[in-house]
Motif scaffolding. Structure first.
Motif, PDB file in Angstrom:
ATOM      1  N   UNK A  30       0.979  -1.098   0.004  1.00 40.45           N
ATOM      2  CA  UNK A  30      -0.266   0.050   0.009  1.00 40.45           C
ATOM      3  C   UNK A  30       0.722   1.362  -0.218  1.00 40.45           C
ATOM      4  N   UNK A  31       0.684   2.226  -0.893  1.00 38.81           N
ATOM      5  CA  UNK A  31       1.450   3.345  -1.001  1.00 38.81           C
ATOM      6  C   UNK A  31       1.062   4.388   0.145  1.00 38.81           C
ATOM      7  N   UNK A  40      10.795   9.232  -4.626  1.00 40.39           N
ATOM      8  CA  UNK A  40      10.820   8.046  -3.930  1.00 40.39           C
ATOM      9  C   UNK A  40       9.683   7.707  -3.238  1.00 40.39           C
ATOM     10  N   UNK A  41       9.066   6.480  -3.215  1.00 44.28           N
ATOM     11  CA  UNK A  41       7.629   6.203  -2.689  1.00 44.28           C
ATOM     12  C   UNK A  41       8.019   4.925  -1.626  1.00 44.28           C
ATOM     13  N   UNK A  42       7.155   4.912  -0.839  1.00 48.30           N
ATOM     14  CA  UNK A  42       7.219   3.968   0.229  1.00 48.30           C
ATOM     15  C   UNK A  42       5.893   3.206   0.207  1.00 48.30           C
ATOM     16  N   UNK A  43       6.003   1.723  -0.012  1.00 51.23           N
ATOM     17  CA  UNK A  43       4.923   0.833  -0.001  1.00 51.23           C
ATOM     18  C   UNK A  43       5.089   0.054   1.645  1.00 51.23           C
ATOM     19  N   UNK A  44       3.878  -0.337   2.088  1.00 51.38           N
ATOM     20  CA  UNK A  44       3.882  -0.885   3.163  1.00 51.38           C
ATOM     21  C   UNK A  44       3.067  -2.132   3.295  1.00 51.38           C
ATOM     22  N   UNK A  45       3.108  -3.154   3.963  1.00 53.11           N
ATOM     23  CA  UNK A  45       2.411  -4.393   3.920  1.00 53.11           C
ATOM     24  C   UNK A  45       2.416  -5.085   5.385  1.00 53.11           C
ATOM     25  N   UNK A  46       1.267  -5.442   5.802  1.00 55.86           N
ATOM     26  CA  UNK A  46       0.868  -6.134   7.065  1.00 55.86           C
ATOM     27  C   UNK A  46       1.547  -7.630   6.989  1.00 55.86           C
ATOM     28  N   UNK A  47       2.387  -8.109   7.817  1.00 56.90           N
ATOM     29  CA  UNK A  47       2.421  -9.581   7.894  1.00 56.90           C
ATOM     30  C   UNK A  47       2.709  -9.906   9.214  1.00 56.90           C
ATOM     31  N   UNK A  48       1.723 -10.714   9.656  1.00 61.35           N
ATOM     32  CA  UNK A  48       1.805 -11.229  11.137  1.00 61.35           C
ATOM     33  C   UNK A  48       1.420  -9.925  11.731  1.00 61.35           C
ATOM     34  N   UNK A  49       1.919  -9.789  12.958  1.00 61.85           N
ATOM     35  CA  UNK A  49       1.792  -8.475  13.682  1.00 61.85           C
ATOM     36  C   UNK A  49       2.759  -7.440  13.354  1.00 61.85           C
ATOM     37  N   UNK A  50       3.546  -7.442  12.344  1.00 61.77           N
ATOM     38  CA  UNK A  50       4.581  -6.448  11.884  1.00 61.77           C
ATOM     39  C   UNK A  50       4.016  -5.894  10.704  1.00 61.77           C
ATOM     40  N   UNK A  68      -2.148   7.976  -2.676  1.00 60.64           N
ATOM     41  CA  UNK A  68      -1.874   7.617  -1.152  1.00 60.64           C
ATOM     42  C   UNK A  68      -3.082   6.462  -0.690  1.00 60.64           C
ATOM     43  N   UNK A  69      -2.712   5.435  -0.124  1.00 62.59           N
ATOM     44  CA  UNK A  69      -3.651   4.389   0.209  1.00 62.59           C
ATOM     45  C   UNK A  69      -3.977   3.368  -0.448  1.00 62.59           C
ATOM     46  N   UNK A  70      -3.578   3.403  -1.628  1.00 64.01           N
ATOM     47  CA  UNK A  70      -3.877   2.507  -2.636  1.00 64.01           C
ATOM     48  C   UNK A  70      -2.834   1.336  -2.923  1.00 64.01           C
ATOM     49  N   UNK A  71      -3.205   0.253  -3.315  1.00 66.92           N
ATOM     50  CA  UNK A  71      -2.316  -0.945  -3.406  1.00 66.92           C
ATOM     51  C   UNK A  71      -1.682  -1.006  -4.876  1.00 66.92           C
ATOM     52  N   UNK A  72      -0.335  -1.228  -4.626  1.00 68.15           N
ATOM     53  CA  UNK A  72       0.681  -1.048  -6.164  1.00 68.15           C
ATOM     54  C   UNK A  72       1.498  -2.456  -6.201  1.00 68.15           C
ATOM     55  N   UNK A  73       1.756  -2.753  -7.393  1.00 69.86           N
ATOM     56  CA  UNK A  73       2.698  -3.814  -7.464  1.00 69.86           C
ATOM     57  C   UNK A  73       4.063  -2.925  -8.286  1.00 69.86           C
ATOM     58  N   UNK A  74       5.016  -3.362  -8.042  1.00 70.46           N
ATOM     59  CA  UNK A  74       6.395  -2.828  -8.464  1.00 70.46           C
ATOM     60  C   UNK A  74       7.032  -4.013  -8.989  1.00 70.46           C
ATOM     61  N   UNK A  75       7.554  -3.611 -10.335  1.00 75.86           N
ATOM     62  CA  UNK A  75       8.667  -4.630 -10.751  1.00 75.86           C
ATOM     63  C   UNK A  75       9.932  -3.545 -11.180  1.00 75.86           C
ATOM     64  N   UNK A  95      -1.086   0.589 -10.006  1.00 76.66           N
ATOM     65  CA  UNK A  95      -1.901   0.780  -9.204  1.00 76.66           C
ATOM     66  C   UNK A  95      -3.015  -0.507  -9.195  1.00 76.66           C
ATOM     67  N   UNK A  96      -3.169  -1.375  -8.242  1.00 73.78           N
ATOM     68  CA  UNK A  96      -3.991  -2.491  -8.517  1.00 73.78           C
ATOM     69  C   UNK A  96      -4.921  -2.431  -7.119  1.00 73.78           C
ATOM     70  N   UNK A  97      -5.280  -1.281  -6.642  1.00 76.90           N
ATOM     71  CA  UNK A  97      -6.126  -1.108  -5.674  1.00 76.90           C
ATOM     72  C   UNK A  97      -7.411  -2.161  -6.026  1.00 76.90           C
TER      73      UNK A  97
END
Length: 128
Positions: A30-31, A40-50, A68-75, A95-97
């Motif tokens: 998520x952006x 520079x962009x920052x993507x964030x993802x939740x895994x377990x509790x982190x 901002x807040x949308x899901x993205x896939x990066x290659x 963007x793959x929101x």
């Protein structure tokens, strides 16, 4: 000669050292931040509790219209930037929101299983 196909890596694998510098990767998140002056962009993802973050260098995909807040896939390729750490130099940033992340993660795991099984069959050699 073309570079090797990019392998999907989960965001928590990108910063863990599982991916080598220069390696082509695909990842998602998520952006949460975009800094156009630094490309520079920052993507964030939740895994377990982190919460895991992936830094993305966006110079090659600009002009970039961030949501901002949308899901993205990066290659792109992995780079170790001094003072920043591991960063993906984006070649494609889509963007793959609305994507179902649980299904995406399941598909990545199924693809890995398929490739691992195929490699083990190739290592065993052709049947006689």
């Amino acid at each position: 000669m073309l570079p090797a196909a990019a392998v999907f890596h989960f965001p928590w694998e990108v910063n863990s050292g599982a991916v080598q510098e220069g390696e082509s990767v695909r990842t998602f998140g998520r952006l949460v931040c975009y800094q156009p002056e630094e490309s520079r962009a920052t993507l964030s993802a939740q895994h377990a509790s982190a919460q895991h973050q992936v830094l993305v260098h966006t110079l090659f995909v600009e002009p970039f219209d961030p949501i901002i807040g949308a899901q993205y896939i990066v290659l792109g390729e992995i780079e170790n930037m001094e003072g920043v750490g591991v960063m993906v130099r984006a070649r494609v940033l889509n963007c793959v929101d609305g994507v179902n992340l649980a299904l995406l993660q399941k598909a990545i795991n199924e693809q890995r299983s398929f490739f691992k099984e195929r490699e083990s069959k190739e290592a065993d050699g052709p049947p006689t």
